[in-house]
Design a protein around this motif. Structure first.
Motif, short mmCIF file in Angstrom:
data_model
loop_
_atom_site.label_atom_id
_atom_site.label_comp_id
_atom_site.label_asym_id
_atom_site.label_seq_id
_atom_site.Cartn_x
_atom_site.Cartn_y
_atom_site.Cartn_z
N UNK A 1 0.85 -1.19 0.00
CA UNK A 1 0.00 0.00 0.00
C UNK A 1 0.88 1.24 0.00
N UNK A 2 0.60 2.16 -0.94
CA UNK A 2 1.45 3.34 -1.08
C UNK A 2 1.27 4.33 0.06
N UNK A 3 0.06 4.47 0.53
CA UNK A 3 -0.20 5.47 1.54
C UNK A 3 -0.45 6.82 0.91
N UNK A 4 -0.78 7.80 1.71
CA UNK A 4 -1.16 9.10 1.17
C UNK A 4 0.01 10.00 0.79
N UNK A 5 1.24 9.63 1.11
CA UNK A 5 2.37 10.52 0.87
C UNK A 5 2.51 10.89 -0.61
N UNK A 6 2.47 9.91 -1.51
CA UNK A 6 2.63 10.19 -2.93
C UNK A 6 1.46 10.99 -3.47
N UNK A 7 0.26 10.74 -2.95
CA UNK A 7 -0.91 11.49 -3.41
C UNK A 7 -0.82 12.95 -2.96
N UNK A 8 -0.31 13.17 -1.78
CA UNK A 8 -0.16 14.55 -1.29
C UNK A 8 0.89 15.29 -2.13
N UNK A 9 1.99 14.61 -2.44
CA UNK A 9 3.02 15.23 -3.27
C UNK A 9 2.47 15.53 -4.66
N UNK A 10 1.71 14.60 -5.25
CA UNK A 10 1.11 14.82 -6.57
C UNK A 10 0.11 15.97 -6.52
N UNK A 11 -0.65 16.07 -5.44
CA UNK A 11 -1.62 17.16 -5.30
C UNK A 11 -0.90 18.51 -5.22
N UNK A 12 0.17 18.58 -4.44
CA UNK A 12 0.94 19.82 -4.32
C UNK A 12 1.56 20.19 -5.66
N UNK A 13 2.07 19.19 -6.38
CA UNK A 13 2.65 19.43 -7.71
C UNK A 13 1.58 19.95 -8.67
N UNK A 14 0.37 19.38 -8.63
CA UNK A 14 -0.72 19.84 -9.49
C UNK A 14 -1.10 21.28 -9.16
#
Length: 106
Positions: free
Chosen positions: A18-31
């Motif tokens: 499970x990746x966890x929310x870390x990569x999703x948060x980074x992708x959201x900030x990048x977006x």
């Protein structure tokens, strides 16, 4: 990994990582950063129009890649067929756009 013995054969059972929310948060900030850069380029006003258009196109392509990679999970294994069909769709759409532009200005 858990080792289990069945009929004298040792098998390895793997868990899904499970990746966890870390990569999703980074992708959201990048977006959000890409969106802010695009808005700032348009709001600046004094910037060359050709540079602004090129910058907006680059930001749009990066935004699509982030969306497909992280939110649509196209970076994961087992998504080759959707990627191939989407690439084919982009090719057909791009060809249609180039043909329409060529037809209008020829």
């Amino acid at each position: 990994m858990v080792n289990q013995e069945t009929n004298g054969v040792q098998s390895v059972k793997r868990r899904h990582r499970h990746e966890g929310p870390q990569k999703h948060i980074i992708a959201f900030i990048f977006s959000i950063a890409l969106t802010l850069i695009a808005f700032a380029a348009v709001a600046a006003g004094g910037v060359n129009i050709a540079f602004t258009v090129i910058l907006l196109l680059v930001m749009a392509v990066l935004q699509v890649l982030v969306q497909l990679g992280y939110w649509m999970h196209m970076k994961d294994k087992g998504h080759l067929i959707p990627i191939v069909f989407m690439a084919g769709g982009f090719f057909v759409a791009g060809t249609a756009i180039v043909a329409a532009l060529y037809w209008m200005w020829w």
